[in-house]
Design a protein around this motif. Sequence first.
Motif, PDB file in Angstrom:
ATOM      1  N   GLU A 170     -40.010 -89.420  -4.865  1.00  0.00           N
ATOM      2  CA  GLU A 170     -39.992 -90.893  -5.017  1.00  0.00           C
ATOM      3  C   GLU A 170     -40.295 -91.415  -6.387  1.00  0.00           C
ATOM      4  O   GLU A 170     -39.661 -92.513  -6.558  1.00  0.00           O
ATOM      5  N   VAL A 171     -40.911 -90.924  -7.193  1.00  0.00           N
ATOM      6  CA  VAL A 171     -41.350 -91.066  -8.338  1.00  0.00           C
ATOM      7  C   VAL A 171     -40.296 -90.891  -9.329  1.00  0.00           C
ATOM      8  O   VAL A 171     -40.223 -91.584 -10.373  1.00  0.00           O
ATOM      9  N   GLY A 172     -39.414 -90.143  -9.114  1.00  0.00           N
ATOM     10  CA  GLY A 172     -38.114 -89.604 -10.036  1.00  0.00           C
ATOM     11  C   GLY A 172     -38.454 -88.607 -11.038  1.00  0.00           C
ATOM     12  O   GLY A 172     -37.932 -88.824 -12.156  1.00  0.00           O
ATOM     13  N   VAL A 173     -39.420 -87.567 -10.797  1.00  0.00           N
ATOM     14  CA  VAL A 173     -39.773 -86.585 -11.793  1.00  0.00           C
ATOM     15  C   VAL A 173     -39.341 -85.355 -11.041  1.00  0.00           C
ATOM     16  O   VAL A 173     -39.213 -85.064 -10.130  1.00  0.00           O
ATOM     17  N   ALA A 180     -47.763 -86.102 -13.488  1.00  0.00           N
ATOM     18  CA  ALA A 180     -49.007 -86.668 -14.100  1.00  0.00           C
ATOM     19  C   ALA A 180     -49.154 -87.641 -15.278  1.00  0.00           C
ATOM     20  O   ALA A 180     -49.654 -88.274 -15.405  1.00  0.00           O
ATOM     21  N   ALA A 181     -47.898 -87.441 -15.905  1.00  0.00           N
ATOM     22  CA  ALA A 181     -47.614 -88.322 -16.900  1.00  0.00           C
ATOM     23  C   ALA A 181     -47.118 -89.670 -16.665  1.00  0.00           C
ATOM     24  O   ALA A 181     -47.628 -90.623 -17.090  1.00  0.00           O
ATOM     25  N   ARG A 182     -46.365 -89.841 -15.449  1.00  0.00           N
ATOM     26  CA  ARG A 182     -45.634 -91.103 -15.200  1.00  0.00           C
ATOM     27  C   ARG A 182     -46.379 -91.907 -14.331  1.00  0.00           C
ATOM     28  O   ARG A 182     -46.515 -93.079 -14.240  1.00  0.00           O
ATOM     29  N   TYR A 183     -47.268 -90.938 -13.233  1.00  0.00           N
ATOM     30  CA  TYR A 183     -47.875 -91.761 -12.077  1.00  0.00           C
ATOM     31  C   TYR A 183     -48.922 -92.890 -12.660  1.00  0.00           C
ATOM     32  O   TYR A 183     -48.774 -93.843 -12.061  1.00  0.00           O
ATOM     33  N   PRO A 184     -49.724 -92.513 -13.577  1.00  0.00           N
ATOM     34  CA  PRO A 184     -50.801 -93.399 -14.006  1.00  0.00           C
ATOM     35  C   PRO A 184     -50.154 -94.810 -14.414  1.00  0.00           C
ATOM     36  O   PRO A 184     -50.957 -95.924 -14.223  1.00  0.00           O
ATOM     37  N   ALA A 185     -48.914 -94.721 -14.993  1.00  0.00           N
ATOM     38  CA  ALA A 185     -48.203 -95.996 -15.428  1.00  0.00           C
ATOM     39  C   ALA A 185     -47.751 -96.859 -14.281  1.00  0.00           C
ATOM     40  O   ALA A 185     -47.333 -98.243 -14.535  1.00  0.00           O
ATOM     41  N   LEU A 194     -45.851 -95.163  -1.537  1.00  0.00           N
ATOM     42  CA  LEU A 194     -45.306 -93.832  -1.597  1.00  0.00           C
ATOM     43  C   LEU A 194     -45.422 -93.534  -0.046  1.00  0.00           C
ATOM     44  O   LEU A 194     -46.411 -93.874   0.776  1.00  0.00           O
ATOM     45  N   ALA A 195     -44.337 -92.603   0.540  1.00  0.00           N
ATOM     46  CA  ALA A 195     -44.435 -92.185   1.829  1.00  0.00           C
ATOM     47  C   ALA A 195     -45.953 -91.480   2.127  1.00  0.00           C
ATOM     48  O   ALA A 195     -46.045 -91.555   3.456  1.00  0.00           O
ATOM     49  N   VAL A 196     -46.363 -90.707   1.384  1.00  0.00           N
ATOM     50  CA  VAL A 196     -47.474 -89.803   1.952  1.00  0.00           C
ATOM     51  C   VAL A 196     -48.563 -90.716   2.088  1.00  0.00           C
ATOM     52  O   VAL A 196     -49.755 -90.198   2.834  1.00  0.00           O
ATOM     53  N   LEU A 197     -48.384 -92.010   1.696  1.00  0.00           N
ATOM     54  CA  LEU A 197     -49.604 -92.956   2.213  1.00  0.00           C
ATOM     55  C   LEU A 197     -49.583 -93.793   3.538  1.00  0.00           C
ATOM     56  O   LEU A 197     -49.903 -94.605   3.801  1.00  0.00           O
ATOM     57  N   ASP A 198     -48.105 -93.546   4.086  1.00  0.00           N
ATOM     58  CA  ASP A 198     -47.609 -94.373   5.245  1.00  0.00           C
ATOM     59  C   ASP A 198     -47.611 -93.598   6.406  1.00  0.00           C
ATOM     60  O   ASP A 198     -46.746 -92.658   6.458  1.00  0.00           O
ATOM     61  N   PRO A 199     -48.367 -93.648   7.443  1.00  0.00           N
ATOM     62  CA  PRO A 199     -48.249 -92.959   8.407  1.00  0.00           C
ATOM     63  C   PRO A 199     -47.190 -92.866   9.282  1.00  0.00           C
ATOM     64  O   PRO A 199     -46.880 -91.969  10.095  1.00  0.00           O
TER      65      PRO A 199
END
Length: 319
Positions: A170-173, A180-185, A194-199
Amino acid sequence: MVEERIRQVFAGAGAEGRLHAVPVRVDTEGARGAEGTGGAEGAGGAEPDGREVAVDADTPVVIASIFKVLLALEFARQAVAGQLDPRERVRVTAADRLGGWGTAGCLDDVELSLRDLAHFAMSVSDNTAADLLLARVGLDTVQLLARELGLERTRIVGGPRDLLESMLAEVGVRDEREFAARYPALPDDRKRRLAVLDPRHTTASTPRDITRLLRLVWTDRAGPPQACALVRDLMHRQVFRHRLVSGFPDDVTVAAKTGTLPGLHMEAGVVRYPDGAHYAIAVFARTRDLAASRPTVDAAIGRAAGMAVGHLRADGEGR
């Protein structure tokens, strides 16, 4: 009403909460050992006397590492049935490691048994151990187990690595380092999608389904008594004491499993009072703040659980 007071506890911590709590009728030997898998339960999984505390208990929730209770149960059932040897050795290599607790954070390859994988998966929520154990027992058998136990709102889509890979895609990495480098931004709104946060798109259940699972394990209706006893023992070994435990006096024992994802904080377990009374509790909190560590929310989970069980105990004495 106690449900409204519980909602206020979560709101005060900046969270939205879901909760289900019910008594568990366990005999003096520690489990009932009845035949079958749930025939003594009332409609919708409620206890026969109808006592419960329910705060959006039928709303779908992401269960994250709480799925490891089902995984450990399937492992225990296969071990008792002789379908696998719990002493079978497994090598954990760099390719298996996800980072985090237990073998997931080791710097070198390690070798351990299947039963020790179960121990690490449950005691410190070791994601690598859970992945390797899931590969051995089979995702399909865990999914079938949920259906066998009547967990009609429970869906298991994969193990920790499957969920991680969906986040990477989903983040494209390509790997965890890039993530770890892209997610914080990323903007928070993007993170929340993000799908992992959607039941609707990940491993999910409801608070009521989870307390049903716990009641079946504690009353030996989730499988052979030896298998249920092993799961109870593994849940007693959990080292994290900052959520459910915080809501109860020192003389109350808690066997539980936590789960955590950005903005999601949860725990499910069974508490036992000195008088022998047991209660199954499943608590899920969601915050807009995506920090993984939220002590105020952890404390609210414990307080809400304590309030729910306190209400059940008072209600029981009045009958």
